[in-house]
Design an enzyme around this catalytic site. Sequence first.
Site, PDB file in Angstrom:
ATOM      1  CB  CYS A  89      11.479 -35.287  48.112  1.00 54.65           C
ATOM      2  SG  CYS A  89      12.216 -33.651  48.380  1.00 54.65           S
ATOM      3  CB  SER A 121     -13.198 -39.760  77.377  1.00 57.63           C
ATOM      4  OG  SER A 121     -13.120 -39.851  75.962  1.00 57.63           O
ATOM      5  N   GLY A 122     -16.265 -40.495  76.231  1.00 58.38           N
ATOM      6  CA  GLY A 122     -17.314 -39.898  75.418  1.00 58.38           C
ATOM      7  C   GLY A 122     -16.767 -39.340  74.119  1.00 58.38           C
ATOM      8  N   GLY A 123     -15.429 -39.360  73.975  1.00 59.52           N
ATOM      9  CA  GLY A 123     -14.797 -38.904  72.743  1.00 59.52           C
ATOM     10  C   GLY A 123     -14.856 -39.967  71.663  1.00 59.52           C
ATOM     11  CB  VAL A 124     -14.089 -39.760  68.024  1.00 55.53           C
ATOM     12  CG1 VAL A 124     -14.092 -40.719  66.838  1.00 55.53           C
ATOM     13  CG2 VAL A 124     -15.004 -38.585  67.746  1.00 55.53           C
ATOM     14  CG  ASP A 125      -9.578 -41.214  69.217  1.00 53.32           C
ATOM     15  OD1 ASP A 125     -10.136 -41.192  68.104  1.00 53.32           O
ATOM     16  OD2 ASP A 125      -8.655 -40.449  69.534  1.00 53.32           O
ATOM     17  CB  SER A 126     -12.556 -43.674  74.603  1.00 56.64           C
ATOM     18  OG  SER A 126     -13.590 -42.718  74.716  1.00 56.64           O
ATOM     19  CB  THR A 127     -17.083 -43.710  71.521  1.00 54.14           C
ATOM     20  OG1 THR A 127     -17.235 -42.744  72.565  1.00 54.14           O
ATOM     21  CG2 THR A 127     -18.442 -44.299  71.184  1.00 54.14           C
ATOM     22  CG  HIS A 178       6.737 -33.783  48.245  1.00 53.49           C
ATOM     23  ND1 HIS A 178       7.147 -34.654  49.232  1.00 53.49           N
ATOM     24  CD2 HIS A 178       7.692 -32.819  48.169  1.00 53.49           C
ATOM     25  CE1 HIS A 178       8.296 -34.235  49.736  1.00 53.49           C
ATOM     26  NE2 HIS A 178       8.654 -33.123  49.114  1.00 53.49           N
ATOM     27  CD  GLU A 203       4.213 -36.757  49.513  1.00 53.80           C
ATOM     28  OE1 GLU A 203       5.135 -36.292  50.202  1.00 53.80           O
ATOM     29  OE2 GLU A 203       4.394 -37.212  48.357  1.00 53.80           O
TER      30      GLU A 203
END
Length: 513
Positions: free
Chosen positions: A80, A228-234, A174, A176
Amino acid sequence: MQSVLVLDFGSQYTQLIARRIRELGIYSEILPYNTTPESIREHNPKAIILSGGPTSVYDASAILPDDGIFSLGIPMLGICYGLQVIAKHFGGEVASSSKHEFGRAKIMVAQDNEPESPLFHDIPDSDVWMSHGDKVMQLPEGFRVTASSENSEMCAFESFGSKGALKIYALQFHPEVQHTLYGKQLLSNFLITIAGITPDWSSKSFIEHQLEEISRKAGKETVICGISGGVDSTVAAVMVGKAIGKQLHCVFVDNGLLRKNEAEKVMTFLSTLGLRVTLVDASDLFLKRLKTVASPEKKRKIIGRTFIQVFEEQMEQEKFLVQGTLYPDVIESVSVKGPSETIKSHHNVGGLPKRMKLKLIEPLRELFKDEVRAVGRELGIAEDILMRHPFPGPGLAVRVLGSVTKERLDILRDADEIFIEELKSTGLYQKVWQAFAVLLPVQSVGVMGDKRTYENVLALRAVESSDGMTADWAQLPHDFLARVSNRIINEVRGINRVAYDISSKPPATIEWE
């Protein structure tokens, strides 16, 4: 590891380009449009992609790359605005089109090119996604047209003849975007066939590399991680724990604002992973400080400050802090657009490293959210943990509108659990991006058992999204909503009315506060 650099000119699709490349098993990285040729050489990419952008190359304020990038001898693809940058640099003419192209369009692949364009190998005439108001009026010398559309006779071109060795390709559309039917094949042709890249990016290879890096960086020092129990920190904690074992000290703060039985569930899961975890019950402290506070911004700031205080008290002699920073956060700080306007302040541990003179370990900073989940699977983390819906840092404090009390939190927990239970039992949980209940600061009149009631109003919220940046409200079946409402009113004492939020983002945000 072989890599691709995506130079960002401000397109809304830049991150999508990087993700599509990684889906091909090739590592990609996004850098600002004005990255110097010297810096590009240091990255040693096998290919460069110029993204789209909102400006015009002929404007006085046009953003343009360093001319030196075109002399690096690295295969290049302009998308583009990137196509227009290439055309301008090599002496072509770009101007505003009398007809703009936004949305689906059909391209016709040039049939008389000899030899065939390697970029369009096995690509037929097909639908693509356009998003432009300018077009190339005159092709640069040493280039040939490879595809055209009804409104753009030169919507794809490539270096040829005397400039053929440059391996420079350009697309006005595009590849993508999923609406471009052969977009993935076009990217594969460019990266694998033309640039000669061998796909070697995978969750497994990423983990192997990160384990070595974490071990090298931490040495024999101890490391602290807030979970925290969330995905990222776990996922971050599990990866660091796998690299350095008992040197990692995890801290899980129960702030009294978690979902029902969440602290027990998280601790039970973490115990199976062999991590050293300290559970801190600070719920009384958090609730005391939140008492009578109704402003969502004040809630967030109080929670953030209190978390830092509690976290500091658990410090031993750690020299490093683990953070679950993801690649979109990194991109935001270096992109052409710069930091976005703050809609809501974010509760995180961003103030901790400087305050406590800690060095950072960010094992996920090269990953997108879907890649974090893939890495988590490779690490053996349970699917129900990996596929949990996003949960706000301030927890239920921003889902209890108005003042936060233990009684109101308990009412919300019970109602939210019923909503999530029903979503899971009907197979709808994984079909929505996020779902939750919100307790409103409103009471309404009702009738139960021939008696007048005056109780709380609850709102249910469920949205569909791919990244959380925009979202549509989920059109859940009416009979499902009726069943959830009936259960909540009958099973949760203190609620006599349930509403369903049918607002999209924008103009609304996903969370209410």
